[in-house]
Design a protein around this motif. Structure first.
Motif, PDB file in Angstrom:
ATOM      1  N   GLY A  70      37.314  39.005  58.550  1.00 39.35           N
ATOM      2  CA  GLY A  70      36.639  40.223  57.820  1.00 39.35           C
ATOM      3  C   GLY A  70      37.072  41.621  58.469  1.00 39.35           C
ATOM      4  O   GLY A  70      36.470  42.650  58.174  1.00 39.35           O
ATOM      5  N   THR A  71      37.902  41.663  59.430  1.00 37.30           N
ATOM      6  CA  THR A  71      38.192  42.886  60.356  1.00 37.30           C
ATOM      7  C   THR A  71      38.763  44.146  59.384  1.00 37.30           C
ATOM      8  O   THR A  71      38.057  45.022  59.499  1.00 37.30           O
ATOM      9  N   THR A  72      39.633  43.465  58.473  1.00 42.91           N
ATOM     10  CA  THR A  72      40.117  44.912  57.648  1.00 42.91           C
ATOM     11  C   THR A  72      39.126  45.619  56.922  1.00 42.91           C
ATOM     12  O   THR A  72      38.887  46.770  56.736  1.00 42.91           O
ATOM     13  N   TRP A  73      38.314  44.794  56.420  1.00 42.81           N
ATOM     14  CA  TRP A  73      36.854  45.170  55.244  1.00 42.81           C
ATOM     15  C   TRP A  73      35.981  45.925  56.233  1.00 42.81           C
ATOM     16  O   TRP A  73      35.772  47.034  55.857  1.00 42.81           O
ATOM     17  N   VAL A 157      41.858  28.332  57.995  1.00 37.76           N
ATOM     18  CA  VAL A 157      42.707  28.433  56.634  1.00 37.76           C
ATOM     19  C   VAL A 157      43.256  30.016  56.485  1.00 37.76           C
ATOM     20  O   VAL A 157      44.745  29.986  56.363  1.00 37.76           O
ATOM     21  N   SER A 158      42.545  30.814  56.664  1.00 38.07           N
ATOM     22  CA  SER A 158      43.099  32.271  56.569  1.00 38.07           C
ATOM     23  C   SER A 158      44.053  32.613  57.629  1.00 38.07           C
ATOM     24  O   SER A 158      45.088  33.164  57.588  1.00 38.07           O
ATOM     25  N   ASP A 159      43.549  32.053  58.834  1.00 37.89           N
ATOM     26  CA  ASP A 159      44.651  32.283  60.113  1.00 37.89           C
ATOM     27  C   ASP A 159      45.826  31.452  59.933  1.00 37.89           C
ATOM     28  O   ASP A 159      46.912  31.932  60.326  1.00 37.89           O
ATOM     29  N   LYS A 215      27.742  38.823  58.963  1.00 37.84           N
ATOM     30  CA  LYS A 215      28.558  37.899  58.638  1.00 37.84           C
ATOM     31  C   LYS A 215      29.000  37.842  57.506  1.00 37.84           C
ATOM     32  O   LYS A 215      28.653  38.605  56.414  1.00 37.84           O
ATOM     33  N   TYR A 216      30.634  37.551  57.285  1.00 36.88           N
ATOM     34  CA  TYR A 216      31.331  37.858  55.996  1.00 36.88           C
ATOM     35  C   TYR A 216      30.776  37.410  54.696  1.00 36.88           C
ATOM     36  O   TYR A 216      30.646  38.220  53.980  1.00 36.88           O
ATOM     37  N   GLU A 217      30.194  36.270  54.883  1.00 38.34           N
ATOM     38  CA  GLU A 217      29.682  35.492  53.745  1.00 38.34           C
ATOM     39  C   GLU A 217      28.390  36.316  53.330  1.00 38.34           C
ATOM     40  O   GLU A 217      28.294  36.643  52.013  1.00 38.34           O
ATOM     41  N   TYR A 285      45.936  40.952  53.257  1.00 38.33           N
ATOM     42  CA  TYR A 285      44.980  40.617  52.081  1.00 38.33           C
ATOM     43  C   TYR A 285      45.484  39.105  51.530  1.00 38.33           C
ATOM     44  O   TYR A 285      46.696  39.351  51.241  1.00 38.33           O
ATOM     45  N   ARG A 286      44.465  38.403  51.264  1.00 35.85           N
ATOM     46  CA  ARG A 286      45.002  37.112  50.516  1.00 35.85           C
ATOM     47  C   ARG A 286      44.284  36.989  49.462  1.00 35.85           C
ATOM     48  O   ARG A 286      44.346  37.353  48.279  1.00 35.85           O
ATOM     49  N   LYS A 287      43.076  36.259  49.468  1.00 40.22           N
ATOM     50  CA  LYS A 287      42.157  35.921  48.531  1.00 40.22           C
ATOM     51  C   LYS A 287      40.873  36.849  48.497  1.00 40.22           C
ATOM     52  O   LYS A 287      40.071  37.245  47.384  1.00 40.22           O
ATOM     53  N   GLY A 288      40.460  36.990  49.891  1.00 41.71           N
ATOM     54  CA  GLY A 288      39.111  37.564  50.030  1.00 41.71           C
ATOM     55  C   GLY A 288      37.871  37.009  49.198  1.00 41.71           C
ATOM     56  O   GLY A 288      36.917  37.403  48.961  1.00 41.71           O
ATOM     57  N   LYS A 289      38.058  35.539  49.217  1.00 39.43           N
ATOM     58  CA  LYS A 289      36.995  34.712  48.740  1.00 39.43           C
ATOM     59  C   LYS A 289      36.134  34.051  49.823  1.00 39.43           C
ATOM     60  O   LYS A 289      36.628  33.646  50.855  1.00 39.43           O
TER      61      LYS A 289
HETATM   62  P1  A3P Z   1      41.431  35.179  53.305  1.00 42.94           P
HETATM   63  O1  A3P Z   1      42.840  34.766  53.809  1.00 42.94           O
HETATM   64  O2  A3P Z   1      40.519  34.107  53.093  1.00 42.94           O
HETATM   65  O3  A3P Z   1      41.587  35.841  51.916  1.00 42.94           O
HETATM   66  P2  A3P Z   1      40.831  40.079  58.885  1.00 42.94           P
HETATM   67  O4  A3P Z   1      40.830  41.584  58.280  1.00 42.94           O
HETATM   68  O5  A3P Z   1      40.065  39.909  60.011  1.00 42.94           O
HETATM   69  O6  A3P Z   1      42.309  39.796  59.174  1.00 42.94           O
HETATM   70  O7  A3P Z   1      40.573  38.800  57.583  1.00 42.94           O
HETATM   71  C1  A3P Z   1      41.092  38.844  56.803  1.00 42.94           C
HETATM   72  C2  A3P Z   1      40.571  38.105  55.623  1.00 42.94           C
HETATM   73  O8  A3P Z   1      39.762  39.232  54.907  1.00 42.94           O
HETATM   74  C3  A3P Z   1      41.468  37.470  54.509  1.00 42.94           C
HETATM   75  O9  A3P Z   1      40.585  36.449  54.049  1.00 42.94           O
HETATM   76  C4  A3P Z   1      41.568  38.626  53.401  1.00 42.94           C
HETATM   77  O10 A3P Z   1      41.841  38.410  52.187  1.00 42.94           O
HETATM   78  C5  A3P Z   1      40.241  39.300  53.582  1.00 42.94           C
HETATM   79  N1  A3P Z   1      40.006  40.584  53.305  1.00 42.94           N
HETATM   80  C6  A3P Z   1      40.755  41.548  53.538  1.00 42.94           C
HETATM   81  N2  A3P Z   1      40.332  42.870  52.912  1.00 42.94           N
HETATM   82  C7  A3P Z   1      39.104  42.335  52.381  1.00 42.94           C
HETATM   83  C8  A3P Z   1      38.400  43.461  51.497  1.00 42.94           C
HETATM   84  N3  A3P Z   1      38.406  44.642  51.458  1.00 42.94           N
HETATM   85  N4  A3P Z   1      37.170  42.792  51.025  1.00 42.94           N
HETATM   86  C9  A3P Z   1      37.009  41.331  51.231  1.00 42.94           C
HETATM   87  N5  A3P Z   1      37.844  40.666  51.939  1.00 42.94           N
HETATM   88  C10 A3P Z   1      38.668  41.243  52.708  1.00 42.94           C
END
Ligand code: A3P
Length: 320
Positions: A70-73, A157-159, A215-217, A285-289
């Motif tokens: 969740g680094t990007t967020w 899975v995300s990685d 925590k992301y969740e 960005y993939r699913k963000g779920k």
């Molecule tokens: P998924 O692959 O499960 O979709 P990081 O930013 O650390 O690389 O993490 C990437 C994960 O955060 C990806 O998860 C991505 O989709 C999700 N993500 C990216 N931007 C987000 C946002 N603005 N809000 C929520 N989740 C986000």
């Protein structure tokens, strides 16, 4: 400076040929430096240089995480929160700049010498383990660290899916099963994952005023609460007027998965932390779920990782 670079170059060349190695997903090899896995490319040189040269300021804010947690967020939310009186939402830099390019990435110190020229308070980021952060960051009583983690199944899975998009076609493919075995034995970029999380967790138990643990969740479940807490922790609490005016909601909207993925910059731009690898912005960005891993992992894989998680966390007081 010439001497410093020469010293680091020598250290780099020597270490990448002598350290233990194993398979990597984005690049085919990872090397183990002081317990954590790095790619033997210039990002590792950046880590050596960062440890040798970087000096924390008491006002610094470090956003730390293992990849895909969740680094990007977190970067978007923190940047928007810290700079909320500086920018209008309608013309906000996050509308045209991917969050990764809004702040330096310390592990790529090799290309980020301008870190020293930044005005305070600096917003900085790192994927490195707590024990491998620069000494001054760990020892400065006043600088702040915000750490985000995520449940290990979704991280894996995300990685894996992220890495397969970036793995060059000239390297032999790696199956999800093989990557899963590597993850389970701790081999993953900046990992082992559990040791990464527990390193920051332990540090946070020792210095709760210095380290905020997210925590992301939980953030997905109640983002308003966590952004409020983040702002307080960083010494910029939202005023009653701001809350009434809906500033927190505006920040959340701006940083939301839907908003960020709709932007032109997320479809076309690239981030090059180091010269060897450019990452298309859409890849972040993939699913963000929460819980999407159940659509990718077999019940056996889930059982195995759950068991490892239980063993690793036993007695630590931490749970995902
Ligand atoms: P998924 O692959 O499960 O979709 P990081 O930013 O650390 O690389 O993490 C990437 C994960 O955060 C990806 O998860 C991505 O989709 C999700 N993500 C990216 N931007 C987000 C946002 N603005 N809000 C929520 N989740 C986000």
């Amino acid at each position: 400076e010439e001497n410093v670079n020469e010293k680091i170059n020598q250290q780099f060349e020597e270490l990448i040929t002598t350290l233990p190695s194993d398979k990597g997903l984005i690049v085919p090899t990872l090397i183990n430096y002081k317990g954590f896995w790095y790619p033997p490319i210039s990002i590792f040189k950046g880590v050596l240089l960062m440890q040798d040269q970087f000096k924390a300021r008491s006002t610094d804010i470090f956003l730390c995480s293992a990849p895909k947690t969740g680094t990007t967020w977190l970067k978007a939310l923190t940047f928007a929160t810290m700079n909320r009186s500086k920018f209008e939402f309608a013309t906000h830099p996050l509308l045209t700049t991917v969050p990764h390019n809004c702040m330096p990435y310390l592990d790529a110190y090799i290309t980020d010498h301008d870190v020293e020229a930044l005005p305070s308070p600096r917003l900085l980021s790192s994927h490195s383990a707590y024990s491998l952060l620069p000494k001054s960051t760990r020892e400065s009583p006043d600088c702040k660290i915000v750490y985000i983690c995520r449940n290990p199944k979704d991280v894996f899975v995300s990685d894996y899916l992220f890495s397969m998009k970036l793995r060059a076609p000239m390297f032999p493919p790696i199956s999800m099963e093989e990557a899963f075995d590597l993850f389970c034995k701790g081999v993953c970029l900046y990992g082992p994952y559990f040791e990464h999380v527990l390193g920051y967790w332990k540090a946070r138990l020792e210095s709760p005023e210095k380290i905020l643990f997210l925590k992301y969740e939980e953030m997905r479940r109640d983002p308003v609460k966590h952004v409020k807490h983040l702002a307080e922790f960083l010494g910029k609490p939202f005023s009653a007027e701001e809350e009434k005016a809906g500033v927190i909601e505006e920040i959340l909207k701006l940083c939301s998965f839907d908003k960020l993925t709709s932007l032109e910059v997320s479809k076309t731009g690239k981030v090059a932390f180091v010269p060897e690898i450019a990452i298309g912005n859409e890849t972040f960005y993939r699913k963000g779920k929460v819980g999407d891993s159940k659509n990718h992992l077999t019940p056996e894989m889930i059982e195995r990782l759950d068991k490892i998680t239980e063993e690793k966390l036993k007695g630590t007081g931490f749970a995902f």
